[in-house]
Design a protein around this motif. Structure first.
Motif, PDB file in Angstrom:
ATOM      1  N   ILE A   9      -2.421  -5.933 -15.821  1.00 22.85           N
ATOM      2  CA  ILE A   9      -1.051  -5.988 -15.283  1.00 22.85           C
ATOM      3  C   ILE A   9      -1.150  -6.131 -13.770  1.00 22.85           C
ATOM      4  N   GLY A  10      -0.739  -7.273 -13.242  1.00 25.66           N
ATOM      5  CA  GLY A  10      -0.767  -7.518 -11.796  1.00 25.66           C
ATOM      6  C   GLY A  10      -1.781  -8.580 -11.424  1.00 25.66           C
ATOM      7  N   GLY A  11      -1.295  -9.626 -10.764  1.00 21.08           N
ATOM      8  CA  GLY A  11      -2.167 -10.722 -10.318  1.00 21.08           C
ATOM      9  C   GLY A  11      -2.356 -10.682  -8.816  1.00 21.08           C
ATOM     10  N   ILE A  14      -6.964  -7.576  -6.728  1.00 13.07           N
ATOM     11  CA  ILE A  14      -7.787  -6.734  -7.603  1.00 13.07           C
ATOM     12  C   ILE A  14      -7.565  -7.082  -9.078  1.00 13.07           C
ATOM     13  N   VAL A  32      -1.199 -10.702 -16.323  1.00 12.64           N
ATOM     14  CA  VAL A  32       0.244 -10.948 -16.317  1.00 12.64           C
ATOM     15  C   VAL A  32       0.801 -10.498 -14.974  1.00 12.64           C
ATOM     16  N   GLY A  35       5.289 -12.056 -10.279  1.00  8.47           N
ATOM     17  CA  GLY A  35       5.708 -13.021  -9.261  1.00  8.47           C
ATOM     18  C   GLY A  35       4.735 -14.183  -9.200  1.00  8.47           C
ATOM     19  N   ASN A  39       1.216 -11.958  -5.213  1.00  6.50           N
ATOM     20  CA  ASN A  39       2.615 -11.858  -4.794  1.00  6.50           C
ATOM     21  C   ASN A  39       2.813 -10.964  -3.569  1.00  6.50           C
ATOM     22  N   SER A  40       2.070  -9.860  -3.482  1.00  4.44           N
ATOM     23  CA  SER A  40       2.237  -8.964  -2.322  1.00  4.44           C
ATOM     24  C   SER A  40       1.832  -9.693  -1.045  1.00  4.44           C
ATOM     25  N   MET A  48       0.665 -12.428   9.820  1.00  6.62           N
ATOM     26  CA  MET A  48      -0.191 -11.255   9.613  1.00  6.62           C
ATOM     27  C   MET A  48      -1.680 -11.636   9.633  1.00  6.62           C
ATOM     28  N   PHE A  50      -5.461  -9.978   8.716  1.00 10.21           N
ATOM     29  CA  PHE A  50      -6.122  -8.864   8.021  1.00 10.21           C
ATOM     30  C   PHE A  50      -6.986  -8.090   9.004  1.00 10.21           C
ATOM     31  N   PHE A  51      -7.154  -6.787   8.759  1.00  8.98           N
ATOM     32  CA  PHE A  51      -8.090  -6.023   9.582  1.00  8.98           C
ATOM     33  C   PHE A  51      -9.518  -6.193   9.055  1.00  8.98           C
ATOM     34  N   ALA A 125      -3.058  -2.864 -12.404  1.00  7.31           N
ATOM     35  CA  ALA A 125      -3.429  -3.224 -11.023  1.00  7.31           C
ATOM     36  C   ALA A 125      -2.155  -3.661 -10.302  1.00  7.31           C
ATOM     37  N   TYR A 129       3.318  -2.538  -3.114  1.00  6.14           N
ATOM     38  CA  TYR A 129       4.121  -3.218  -2.085  1.00  6.14           C
ATOM     39  C   TYR A 129       5.565  -3.504  -2.516  1.00  6.14           C
ATOM     40  N   PHE A 256       7.153   3.329 -13.517  1.00  2.00           N
ATOM     41  CA  PHE A 256       6.407   2.471 -14.449  1.00  2.00           C
ATOM     42  C   PHE A 256       5.157   3.192 -14.959  1.00  2.00           C
ATOM     43  N   ALA A 289      -6.719   0.039 -11.330  1.00  2.00           N
ATOM     44  CA  ALA A 289      -7.576  -0.709 -10.392  1.00  2.00           C
ATOM     45  C   ALA A 289      -6.780  -1.043  -9.140  1.00  2.00           C
ATOM     46  N   VAL A 291      -5.148  -0.693  -5.216  1.00  2.00           N
ATOM     47  CA  VAL A 291      -4.506   0.277  -4.331  1.00  2.00           C
ATOM     48  C   VAL A 291      -3.539   1.213  -5.040  1.00  2.00           C
TER      49      VAL A 291
HETATM   50  C1  LIG Z   1       0.464  -5.621   5.762  1.00  2.00           C
HETATM   51  C2  LIG Z   1      -0.786  -5.232   4.995  1.00  2.00           C
HETATM   52  C3  LIG Z   1      -2.036  -5.557   5.503  1.00  2.00           C
HETATM   53  C4  LIG Z   1      -3.223  -5.245   4.797  1.00  2.00           C
HETATM   54  N1  LIG Z   1      -4.425  -5.602   5.314  1.00  2.00           N
HETATM   55  C5  LIG Z   1      -5.560  -5.342   4.595  1.00  2.00           C
HETATM   56  C6  LIG Z   1      -6.866  -5.719   5.069  1.00  2.00           C
HETATM   57  O1  LIG Z   1      -7.024  -6.266   6.172  1.00  2.00           O
HETATM   58  N2  LIG Z   1      -7.945  -5.452   4.292  1.00  2.00           N
HETATM   59  C7  LIG Z   1      -7.849  -4.850   3.083  1.00  2.00           C
HETATM   60  O2  LIG Z   1      -8.870  -4.662   2.415  1.00  2.00           O
HETATM   61  N3  LIG Z   1      -6.642  -4.453   2.632  1.00  2.00           N
HETATM   62  C8  LIG Z   1      -5.509  -4.682   3.353  1.00  2.00           C
HETATM   63  N4  LIG Z   1      -4.271  -4.271   2.880  1.00  2.00           N
HETATM   64  C9  LIG Z   1      -4.238  -3.511   1.639  1.00  2.00           C
HETATM   65  C10 LIG Z   1      -4.422  -4.472   0.450  1.00  2.00           C
HETATM   66  O3  LIG Z   1      -4.683  -5.749   0.916  1.00  2.00           O
HETATM   67  C11 LIG Z   1      -3.219  -4.730  -0.298  1.00  2.00           C
HETATM   68  O4  LIG Z   1      -2.534  -3.577  -0.600  1.00  2.00           O
HETATM   69  C12 LIG Z   1      -3.619  -5.544  -1.544  1.00  2.00           C
HETATM   70  O5  LIG Z   1      -2.536  -6.348  -1.865  1.00  2.00           O
HETATM   71  C13 LIG Z   1      -4.073  -4.673  -2.693  1.00  2.00           C
HETATM   72  O6  LIG Z   1      -4.412  -5.446  -3.827  1.00  2.00           O
HETATM   73  P1  LIG Z   1      -3.979  -5.002  -5.307  1.00  2.00           P
HETATM   74  O7  LIG Z   1      -4.380  -6.141  -6.187  1.00  2.00           O
HETATM   75  O8  LIG Z   1      -4.471  -3.638  -5.596  1.00  2.00           O
HETATM   76  O9  LIG Z   1      -2.384  -4.874  -5.243  1.00  2.00           O
HETATM   77  P2  LIG Z   1      -1.298  -6.017  -4.970  1.00  2.00           P
HETATM   78  O10 LIG Z   1      -1.847  -7.111  -4.153  1.00  2.00           O
HETATM   79  O11 LIG Z   1      -0.079  -5.329  -4.485  1.00  2.00           O
HETATM   80  O12 LIG Z   1      -1.052  -6.624  -6.411  1.00  2.00           O
HETATM   81  C14 LIG Z   1      -0.276  -5.997  -7.381  1.00  2.00           C
HETATM   82  C15 LIG Z   1       0.442  -7.072  -8.149  1.00  2.00           C
HETATM   83  O13 LIG Z   1       1.032  -6.489  -9.308  1.00  2.00           O
HETATM   84  C16 LIG Z   1       2.237  -7.155  -9.553  1.00  2.00           C
HETATM   85  N5  LIG Z   1       3.037  -6.295 -10.431  1.00  2.00           N
HETATM   86  C17 LIG Z   1       3.549  -5.068 -10.149  1.00  2.00           C
HETATM   87  N6  LIG Z   1       4.202  -4.570 -11.222  1.00  2.00           N
HETATM   88  C18 LIG Z   1       4.089  -5.506 -12.214  1.00  2.00           C
HETATM   89  C19 LIG Z   1       4.561  -5.569 -13.555  1.00  2.00           C
HETATM   90  N7  LIG Z   1       5.267  -4.574 -14.119  1.00  2.00           N
HETATM   91  N8  LIG Z   1       4.278  -6.680 -14.281  1.00  2.00           N
HETATM   92  C20 LIG Z   1       3.550  -7.697 -13.726  1.00  2.00           C
HETATM   93  N9  LIG Z   1       3.083  -7.689 -12.475  1.00  2.00           N
HETATM   94  C21 LIG Z   1       3.350  -6.597 -11.722  1.00  2.00           C
HETATM   95  C22 LIG Z   1       2.817  -7.366  -8.167  1.00  2.00           C
HETATM   96  O14 LIG Z   1       3.789  -8.404  -8.147  1.00  2.00           O
HETATM   97  C23 LIG Z   1       1.579  -7.707  -7.348  1.00  2.00           C
HETATM   98  O15 LIG Z   1       1.345  -9.092  -7.244  1.00  2.00           O
HETATM   99  C24 LIG Z   1      -3.113  -4.572   3.570  1.00  2.00           C
HETATM  100  C25 LIG Z   1      -1.853  -4.221   3.071  1.00  2.00           C
HETATM  101  C26 LIG Z   1      -0.700  -4.538   3.769  1.00  2.00           C
HETATM  102  C27 LIG Z   1       0.637  -4.123   3.205  1.00  2.00           C
END
Ligand SMILES: Cc1cc2nc3c(=O)[nH]c(=O)nc-3n(C[C@H](O)[C@H](O)[C@H](O)COP(=O)(O)OP(=O)(O)OC[C@H]3O[C@@H](n4cnc5c(N)ncnc54)[C@H](O)[C@@H]3O)c2cc1C
Length: 321
Positions: A9-11, A14, A32, A35, A39-40, A48, A50-51, A125, A129, A256, A289, A291
């Motif tokens: 769950i989440g593209g 990660i 699945v 968005g 999407n985030s 923006m 990245f750090f 996952a 955001y 959720f 998996a 954040v």
């Molecule tokens: C401004 C900002 C800057 C950052 N900079 C860095 C950096 O420099 N380095 C670093 O390592 N990290 C950074 N981060 C942290 C990290 O990059 C992000 O939080 C990252 O997006 C985490 O990846 P993820 O796959 O865990 O979550 P996300 O990327 O948030 O992916 C989760 C996905 O799940 C989807 N989703 C949620 N609920 C559902 C559902 N019910 N059904 C289907 N899909 C769903 C969402 O639409 C989203 O696409 C930053 C974060 C932010 C906000």
């Protein structure tokens, strides 16, 4: 109905990493995403940066070439989209997972906005955001109050109030100031917080020279159409205002997680229960998996240190199979 070894769950970065890892292990899987792909990241501010350096954002062994020491949003979108394409990931977009229910036979039924699936394992996952932390003050519902920020151009000649003292607030304050906004920043603490080392001195200097007005040890009390009240150590100050940028962070979708049956810690951090070695939650075969794992503690996990979750989960699943 399709049955997969894993439904992810989440593209986001990660979720994609989990898909690549599952594919490498010869498992059937489906990602699945509600968005667009990543999407985030798509919803991050336009400029923006990245750090992390590019190599630390890589997934599945695909190299991330960047012409900058730290990649920017556009490069990251290019990278993750290309990885999804080249890796031929089984990825459904614009499809939201609504419910996950266990069956007596040990499988899970997953209901989405478009279809139903069966899966032996689930990886959640879903990131953090989508839900902003609210200020919970009068006037927050006004349309001029923003929890997401995109392009500084929009704020030319506007009186912008930025709430918060971390990376996002610093970027908003500096970018909008440089595009001709009149910027005030309100900081709850006595000093600026956790800001990228190349940004912090810039903001400190703008504050010192008075180009950006800052109220420290202060908090926003009330927002009205054309002004705001700020509680400062010298009493309540009212200033004219056009936009409030509430950069107060975001939180996972706890409703959720609870609906799925994942237990949360009872303290303010609301940590979703999981074994840090295997990433398995209190529900057998359901993993976390990325954040989302940190609960309200959204500064613990990043792409760079949570990519490893994909390998841990798939190793646990293949060990089981
Ligand atoms: C401004 C900002 C800057 C950052 N900079 C860095 C950096 O420099 N380095 C670093 O390592 N990290 C950074 N981060 C942290 C990290 O990059 C992000 O939080 C990252 O997006 C985490 O990846 P993820 O796959 O865990 O979550 P996300 O990327 O948030 O992916 C989760 C996905 O799940 C989807 N989703 C949620 N609920 C559902 C559902 N019910 N059904 C289907 N899909 C769903 C969402 O639409 C989203 O696409 C930053 C974060 C932010 C906000």
């Amino acid at each position: 109905m399709e049955t997969h070894d894993i439904l992810i769950i989440g593209g986001g970065p990660i979720g994609l990493a989990c898909g690549l890892e599952a594919k490498k292990a010869g498992l059937t899987y489906l990602i699945v995403e509600k968005g667009c792909v990543v999407n985030s990241l798509f919803n991050y501010p336009l400029n923006m940066t990245f750090f992390s350096t590019a190599d630390r954002l890589e997934i599945g062994g695909y190299p991330f070439p960047s012409i900058h020491p730290k990649p920017n949003r556009s490069e990251a979108l290019e990278y993750y989209r290309k990885v999804a394409e080249t890796g031929e990931l089984n990825l459904n977009l614009f499809e939201e997972v609504l419910a996950v229910n266990p069956e007596a036979n040990g499988l899970y039924t997953v209901s989405t906005s478009k279809a139903n699936y069966k899966a032996k394992h689930i990886i959640v996952a879903t990131g953090f955001y989508d839900i902003p932390n609210l200020l919970q003050i009068k006037g927050e519902e006004l349309p001029k109050v923003r929890h997401y920020y995109y392009d500084p151009h929009y704020y030319f000649k506007q009186k912008v109030l930025v709430v918060g003292a971390n990376n996002s607030s610093a970027d908003v304050a500096l970018e909008t100031y440089r595009k001709g906004a009149e910027v005030t920043i309100v900081v709850r603490e006595p000093e600026l917080g956790n800001i990228k080392y190349w940004t912090k001195p810039d903001l400190e200097n703008r504050i010192a020279e008075g180009a950006v007005k800052a109220y420290f040890s202060s908090r926003l009390l009330e927002i009205r159409e054309n002004e705001v009240d700020i509680e400062t150590p010298d009493g309540v100050v009212t200033i004219a205002n056009d936009f409030v940028m509430a950069m107060t962070g975001y939180q996972p979708n706890f409703t959720f997680l609870k609906k799925l049956g994942i237990e949360l810690s009872h303290d303010a951090l609301k940590h979703p229960t999981h074994n840090p070695e295997t990433m398995e939650t209190n529900l057998p075969g359901v993993y976390l998996a990325g954040v989302v794992c940190g609960g309200m503690d959204t500064r613990v996990w990043f792409i760079e240190n949570s990519r490893i979750h994909a390998e841990k989960i798939v190793a646990h699943i293949t060990g089981k199979l």
